[in-house]
Write a protein that holds these residues in place. Structure first.
Motif, mmCIF file in Angstrom:
data_model
loop_
_atom_site.group_PDB
_atom_site.id
_atom_site.type_symbol
_atom_site.label_atom_id
_atom_site.label_comp_id
_atom_site.label_asym_id
_atom_site.label_seq_id
_atom_site.Cartn_x
_atom_site.Cartn_y
_atom_site.Cartn_z
ATOM 1 N N ARG A 106 1.022 -1.440 -0.183
ATOM 2 C CA ARG A 106 -0.071 0.130 0.018
ATOM 3 C C ARG A 106 0.843 1.256 -0.101
ATOM 4 O O ARG A 106 1.761 1.311 0.654
ATOM 5 C CB ARG A 106 -0.858 -0.040 1.279
ATOM 6 N N SER A 107 0.521 2.159 -0.633
ATOM 7 C CA SER A 107 1.402 3.539 -0.741
ATOM 8 C C SER A 107 0.623 4.790 -0.005
ATOM 9 O O SER A 107 -0.822 4.812 -0.298
ATOM 10 C CB SER A 107 1.622 3.712 -2.282
ATOM 11 N N ASP A 108 1.296 5.361 0.857
ATOM 12 C CA ASP A 108 0.694 6.539 1.509
ATOM 13 C C ASP A 108 1.022 7.685 0.476
ATOM 14 O O ASP A 108 0.218 8.779 0.425
ATOM 15 C CB ASP A 108 1.435 6.778 2.508
ATOM 16 N N GLU A 109 1.802 7.699 -0.753
ATOM 17 C CA GLU A 109 2.173 8.870 -1.420
ATOM 18 C C GLU A 109 1.033 8.904 -2.497
ATOM 19 O O GLU A 109 0.861 10.054 -3.013
ATOM 20 C CB GLU A 109 3.618 8.646 -1.988
ATOM 21 N N LEU A 110 0.802 7.801 -3.080
ATOM 22 C CA LEU A 110 0.270 7.974 -4.703
ATOM 23 C C LEU A 110 -0.998 7.202 -4.183
ATOM 24 O O LEU A 110 -1.293 6.256 -3.482
ATOM 25 C CB LEU A 110 1.017 7.033 -5.778
ATOM 26 N N PRO A 111 -2.303 7.731 -4.855
ATOM 27 C CA PRO A 111 -3.464 6.968 -4.872
ATOM 28 C C PRO A 111 -3.642 5.768 -5.619
ATOM 29 O O PRO A 111 -2.836 5.549 -6.498
ATOM 30 C CB PRO A 111 -4.556 8.178 -5.408
#
Ligand code: ATP
Ligand code: MG
Length: 318
Positions: free
Chosen positions: A83-88
């Motif tokens: 999971r990425s916090d930076e990109l949706p």
């Protein structure tokens, strides 16, 4: 040992409500639906009873949750999804034109789906699968190509088979990097699942059986199964071909039929189901897929497919 490893883009799909609706004016859109070609494939394969693992990346947002929840609840091992916090989470908007064509607006390259790279590949997953399925749509950038190549090397080393749905989109085939990656998977695959457009891309304007013969002579694949939409499919190996007619249904949304077909077929092969039954189940899965709005909403279990096949065959007897 996992039956099938899938890898690639996880997307949320948002679909125009009306046929002929345009992106250039405000209108009603339906969704979000869980999507992404390899995700549709993986979800369907798990519904057919195969053990399936997925490598990919989703955003730390509601769309990511939507997709992971669906895959998890249908039995896909999502431990390889980061999971990425930076990109949706990636998205796809789709409208259907009156002539049956589709228009897409994708956001993949600026999304979590584009964050896959070599390091995303868990060697334990790639070295312990019987089939590795590659979607042409997952060869969209350098990172995802590197990831597919890494997994491919590990799968081949450990004796796994590779299936390939080229899903050729002529507009992205202008990239030499994507062309080279497509060629590499074509040469490495054991099972090819092309559509008519894919065969045309590889072999030019020749009859289907000639195109397939060329591919079987030139490369090491053992089988080619051509998807012919409302016409069904044709299986080819070096000694025979089997034409399997489709099931007549009312098409509501064609997106995902090919992925659903492929997921069913490879899940059947992984479970040693004989080829005629596998082709019939795959046709039934593709047919049911197009009757539902949303790319994964028509995914079905073997029981549901058998029930559907029986009901069609009973109708024919009457
Ligand atoms: P896509 O890439 O859009 O998901 P595809 O081109 O890879 O699709 P199709 O040939 O469109 O694959 O569909 C796969 C299978 O689904 C067909 O071989 C057939 O069995 C089934 N199918 C698709 N459309 C229909 C339809 N209108 N009626 C009955 N069966 C269908
Ligand atoms: Mg396709």
């Amino acid at each position: 040992m996992t039956d099938i490893l899938c890898m690639g883009e996880l997307l949320a799909e948002i679909m125009a409500e009306d046929i002929g609706q345009s992106f250039t004016e405000p209108g009603v859109f339906l969704g979000p639906y869980p999507s992404g070609a390899p995700a549709i494939f993986a979800d369907q394969a798990a519904k057919i009873g195969a053990s399936v693992a997925f490598i990919g990346c989703a955003g730390n947002d509601g769309f990511g949750e939507l997709i992971l929840n669906r895959l998890r609840s249908d039995g896909v091992d999502v431990s390889g999804i980061s999971r990425s916090d930076e990109l949706p989470t990636g998205t796809a908007f789709v409208t259907y034109q009156k002539d049956g064509n589709r228009e897409f607006i994708f956001n993949i390259s600026n999304s979590a789906a584009a964050l896959i790279n070599e390091d995303s590949v868990d060697p334990a997953l790639a070295s312990n699968c019987r089939y590795f399925h590659v979607m042409g749509s997952s060869l969209g950038n350098a990172g995802s190509i590197a990831a597919v190549k890494r997994a491919l090397a590990l799968v081949k080393q450990s004796g796994g088979k590779v299936s390939f749905d080229p899903n050729i989109r002529p507009e992205i085939m202008v990239s030499p990097v994507i062309q080279e990656a497509t060629q590499l998977i074509l040469e490495a695959c054991d099972i090819l699942l092309p559509s008519e457009i894919d065969l045309h891309y590889f072999c030019g304007d020749v009859p289907e059986s000639d195109a397939v013969e060329t591919l079987l002579n030139k490369y090491s694949m053992d089988m080619v199964v051509v998807k012919n939409a409302a016409e069904g499919c044709v299986y080819y190996d070096r000694t025979r071909s089997i034409k399997m007619p489709s099931f007549k249904v009312t098409e509501v949304d064609p997106t995902g039929a090919g992925d659903c077909f492929g997921g069913t077929l490879i899940a059947c092969l992984a479970q040693e189901i004989e080829i005629e039954r596998a082709l019939k189940l795959a046709n039934a899965a593709g047919a049911l897929a197009v009757t539902q709005r949303g790319p994964m909403e028509g995914n079905s279990t073997v029981n549901e497919l058998d029930h559907f096949i029986l009901s069609v065959e009973k109708k024919h007897e009457c």
